[in-house]
Scaffold this active site. Structure first.
Site, short mmCIF file in Angstrom:
data_model
loop_
_atom_site.label_atom_id
_atom_site.label_comp_id
_atom_site.label_asym_id
_atom_site.label_seq_id
_atom_site.Cartn_x
_atom_site.Cartn_y
_atom_site.Cartn_z
CE LYS A 22 -1.67 1.74 4.45
NZ LYS A 22 -1.80 3.12 4.02
CG ASN A 23 2.28 2.38 3.52
OD1 ASN A 23 0.99 3.16 3.26
ND2 ASN A 23 2.73 2.48 4.90
CB CYS A 123 -5.34 10.50 10.77
SG CYS A 123 -3.79 10.05 11.43
NE ARG A 128 0.27 10.69 10.06
CZ ARG A 128 0.46 9.50 9.63
NH1 ARG A 128 -1.78 9.30 9.44
NH2 ARG A 128 0.37 9.21 8.95
CG ASP A 313 3.16 1.39 9.35
OD1 ASP A 313 3.00 1.54 8.38
OD2 ASP A 313 2.54 2.16 10.47
CB ILE A 335 6.40 6.94 14.92
CG1 ILE A 335 8.07 6.13 14.55
CG2 ILE A 335 6.08 7.64 13.47
CD1 ILE A 335 9.29 6.20 14.51
NE ARG A 405 -7.47 4.36 4.64
CZ ARG A 405 -7.03 5.34 5.37
NH1 ARG A 405 -7.61 5.94 6.53
NH2 ARG A 405 -6.56 6.39 4.66
C1 EPZ Z 1 4.03 6.57 6.37
O1 EPZ Z 1 3.28 7.78 6.67
C2 EPZ Z 1 3.11 5.48 6.48
N1 EPZ Z 1 1.52 6.11 5.18
C3 EPZ Z 1 3.01 5.16 7.58
O2 EPZ Z 1 1.71 4.52 7.20
C4 EPZ Z 1 3.88 4.97 8.05
O3 EPZ Z 1 3.08 4.97 10.05
C5 EPZ Z 1 4.93 6.00 8.14
O4 EPZ Z 1 5.40 6.49 6.68
C6 EPZ Z 1 6.30 5.87 9.40
O5 EPZ Z 1 6.86 5.00 8.70
C7 EPZ Z 1 2.21 6.07 4.37
O6 EPZ Z 1 3.48 5.90 4.10
C8 EPZ Z 1 0.68 6.36 2.99
P1 EPZ Z 1 6.02 10.37 8.56
P2 EPZ Z 1 3.97 9.51 7.07
O7 EPZ Z 1 6.29 11.39 7.66
O8 EPZ Z 1 5.08 9.87 5.86
C9 EPZ Z 1 6.28 13.51 11.83
C10 EPZ Z 1 0.05 2.32 7.93
O9 EPZ Z 1 -0.07 1.86 8.86
N2 EPZ Z 1 5.71 14.80 10.86
O10 EPZ Z 1 7.79 9.25 8.58
O11 EPZ Z 1 2.74 10.53 7.21
C11 EPZ Z 1 4.91 12.36 12.08
O12 EPZ Z 1 3.48 13.14 12.66
C12 EPZ Z 1 0.49 4.31 7.15
O13 EPZ Z 1 -0.12 2.65 6.74
C13 EPZ Z 1 6.18 15.51 11.30
O14 EPZ Z 1 6.73 16.02 12.31
O15 EPZ Z 1 5.31 9.90 8.27
C14 EPZ Z 1 5.36 11.38 12.66
O16 EPZ Z 1 5.37 11.18 14.59
C15 EPZ Z 1 0.09 4.41 9.55
N3 EPZ Z 1 5.92 16.95 10.06
C16 EPZ Z 1 7.07 11.35 12.05
O17 EPZ Z 1 6.83 12.44 11.85
C17 EPZ Z 1 5.78 16.51 8.95
O18 EPZ Z 1 6.02 17.01 7.97
C18 EPZ Z 1 6.76 10.01 11.20
O19 EPZ Z 1 5.33 10.57 9.86
C19 EPZ Z 1 6.00 14.99 8.48
C20 EPZ Z 1 5.84 14.12 9.34
#
Ligand code: EPZ
Length: 427
Positions: A22-23, A123, A128, A313, A335, A405
Site C-alpha cells: 500500500k505505502n 487522524c 500528522r 506499522d 513515531i 484500506r
Molecule cells: C508513512 O506516513 C506511512 N504512510 C505510515 O503508514 C507510516 O506509519 C509512517 O510513514 C512511518 O513509517 C504512507 O506511506 C502512506 P512520517 P507519513 O512523515 O509519511 C512527523 C500505515 O499504517 N512529521 O514518516 O505520514 C509525524 O507526525 C500508515 O500504513 C512531522 O512532524 O509518516 C510522525 O510523528 C500509518 N512533520 C513522524 O514525523 C512532517 O512534515 C513520522 O511521520 C511530517 C511528519
C-alpha cells in the site's frame, strides 16, 4: 458498515500470497503527474486507498486504466497518464479521508509549477503535521502560502531549482515529496537525513526507470540530478512488508506455520529479528518467507523507529501476539503520539496491557476470549483480527473499512489457511 466475524482457536497453516505494498503504491501513483507519457504499475493491490488515490488523480487530469491480474501475479495492472494537468487542487473532501493525498504536492509543483492541497489534518494516530514537506519544497525555491485550511505552493517562473534539504527528523512522506519535486528541478538536490524505508527505494527506482537521476538509494543521503523531462515506464510495486509481518504474527499467535509468498527478507529485517526473538522459526527463500511457531511466545522489549529499526506499522500486531507471551513485554512507540487505541479493545478480550506514556507494558496471559470490538485505525484493526484468531469463542470486529484500506482480500487469505473468518454486513 461491514464487520468481520472470527471463531478463534484454529492453528493456521499454508501459503498466503503477499500483495503489492500500500505505502509503495500510494507514492508510485503520483509519479504519473511528472510526465505526459503513460506510467504502468504492476502488482497494484486492490485496496480502498489505492482506489481513492486513483479518483484524486482523475480529478487532476490523470487517466487511469486498470487490467486484471496477469498470470502468476496477484495485483492489478494500472496504466496512468497525465497528458495534461487539468487541475492543481486536491480538495478537502478527498484529502481528509486519505492523508497520503499530500503526495501530489511535490509532483504537481514540479510539473505544473503550482499546487493547492487541503491540509490533511490529524487522524486517529496523531496530528500528522506537514511542516517537513513544506520546508523541503521551500529549499527548492517554492513559495508556500497557508490559507483557509489549504496549502498553496508556487514554483518560481523558471521552475524549481536544486538545493540542499536537511531533514531535522525522518519523514517518509516528506522524503517522497522532496524526491518527486527534485527530479525536474534545475541542478542538483541533496536530501540529508532522508527516510530509508523500502518504499522510498521503490519510489527512487521507479523515478529512475522514468529517466530521473537519483543516487544514494538505501542510504540516508539522496542525490538527485535534475532532468528536463521524464518519460513513461512500467514498474512493479514491491511486496507489502507490513502485510507480510502481520500474517507472520498470525502464524505465531495461532501456533501455526505460514509461507508468505513474495515477501522479501531485506525489506523486513527488524520484523523478522523480532519474530525470531519471540521464538519463531524463520526460513526464507526465493519465493518468500516461512514463519513457524515453535512452542510458546517469548516476551520482548521493542521500540519503534525509522527503518531499518522496528516499524511503527507493526507495533499493534506485535502487541496482540505478545499479549499471549510467557512473560511481560515492553513496547515503546516513538513515531506517533496516539497509537495505542487497540489497547482497550485487546484488554476487553482478556489481555493485560497497561499504557504508561509512550510505552505499553504487556503482561502475557494464558488465553484471550472473543468479544465484539471496534476498529479505530488500520493497524489497530489488524491487531484485533489477530487476537480474534487466537481467542476462545467468537470475535466481531466492527468498522472494518479501516482494514479495507490496507489489507487486500483479508478474509479470503485467512480462510485459505484454516481460519474460521467471514464478513457480514451491518445492513
Ligand atoms: C508513512 O506516513 C506511512 N504512510 C505510515 O503508514 C507510516 O506509519 C509512517 O510513514 C512511518 O513509517 C504512507 O506511506 C502512506 P512520517 P507519513 O512523515 O509519511 C512527523 C500505515 O499504517 N512529521 O514518516 O505520514 C509525524 O507526525 C500508515 O500504513 C512531522 O512532524 O509518516 C510522525 O510523528 C500509518 N512533520 C513522524 O514525523 C512532517 O512534515 C513520522 O511521520 C511530517 C511528519
Amino acid at each position: 458498515m461491514d464487520r468481520i466475524i472470527i471463531k478463534g482457536g484454529r492453528r493456521l497453516t499454508g501459503r498466503i500470497p503477499i500483495s503489492g505494498a500500500k505505502n509503495a503504491a500510494l507514492t508510485l501513483m503520483p509519479c504519473a503527474l511528472l510526465t505526459d507519457e503513460p506510467l504502468t504499475l504492476r502488482n497494484l493491490p486492490r485496496l480502498a486507498d489505492v482506489d481513492s488515490f486513483g479518483h484524486l488523480l482523475n480529478q487532476l487530469g490523470v487517466s487511469t486504466m486498470i487490467e486484471g491480474a496477469r498470470q502468476g501475479e496477484f495485483g492489478r495492472v494500472m496504466t496512468l497518464r497525465a497528458s495534461t494537468i487539468v487541475s492543481t487542487v486536491a480538495p478537502y473532501d478527498i484529502v481528509r479521508k486519505m492523508r497520503a493525498s499530500i503526495l501530489v504536492l511535490g509532483p504537481l509543483l514540479a510539473r505544473a509549477g503550482e499546487a493547492t492541497v487541503s491540509l490533511p489534518g490529524g487522524c486517529a494516530i496523531g496530528n500528522r503535521p506537514i511542516d517537513l514537506h513544506l520546508k523541503a519544497l521551500q529549499a527548492l525555491g517554492a513559495e508556500i502560502e497557508l490559507a483557509a485550511g489549504y496549502v498553496r505552493a508556487i514554483a518560481p517562473a523558471g521552475g524549481l531549482t536544486g538545493g540542499t534539504i536537511r531533514f531535522p527528523a525522518v519523514s517518509v512522506g516528506a522524503t517522497e515529496n522532496a524526491l518527486m519535486a527534485a527530479v525536474l528541478a534545475k541542478g542538483t538536490t541533496v536530501v540529508e537525513n532522508a527516510a530509508r524505508e523500502p518504499e522510498i527505494t521503490d519510489l527512487a527506482m521507479c523515478l529512475n526507470a522514468m529517466g530521473a537521476r537519483i543516487s544514494g538509494l538505501r542510504t540516508d543521503t539522496l542525490t538527485i540530478e535534475g532532468v528536463d523531462r521524464l518519460h513513461g515506464a512500467t514498474y512493479s510495486v514491491m511486496p507489502d512488508r507490513i502485510e507480510a509481518g502481520s500474517y507472520a504474527c498470525a502464524a505465531m499467535i495461532t501456533g501455526g506455520s505460514l509461507e508468505l509468498v513474495g515477501a522479501r527478507r531485506e525489506t523486513m529485517p527488524a520484523i523478522l529479528s523480532g519474530l525470531e526473538d519471540a521464538g519463531a522459526v524463520i526460513e526464507s527463500g526465493d519465493n518468500g518467507i516461512k514463519v513457524s511457531a515453535d512452542g510458546g511466545i517469548k516476551p520482548l522489549s521493542l521500540s519503534t523507529a525509522p527503518f531499518p529499526a522496528f516499524p511503527t506499522d507493526m507495533q499493534a500486531q506485535f502487541m496482540a501476539m505478545l499479549s499471549l507471551a510467557e512473560g511481560t513485554s515492553l513496547l515503546t512507540e516513538t513515531i506517533f503520539e496516539n497509537r495505542y487505541m487497540h489497547v482497550p479493545e485487546l484488554n476487553r478480550m482478556g489481555a493485560d496491557i497497561e499504557v504508561r506514556g509512550r510505552s505499553a507494558v504487556v503482561r502475557g496471559v494464558g488465553h484471550l476470549v472473543g468479544a465484539p470490538v471496534m476498529a479505530t485505525d488500520l493497524r489497530a484493526s489488524m491487531s484485533l483480527v489477530l487476537a480474534g484468531l487466537a481467542a476462545e469463542g467468537e470475535t466481531q470486529v466492527h468498522r472494518v473499512y479501516h482494514l479495507d484500506r490496507g489489507y487486500e482480500r483479508l478474509e479470503e487469505k485467512l480462510q485459505a489457511v484454516g481460519a474460521d473468518i467471514e464478513r457480514a454486513s451491518d445492513g
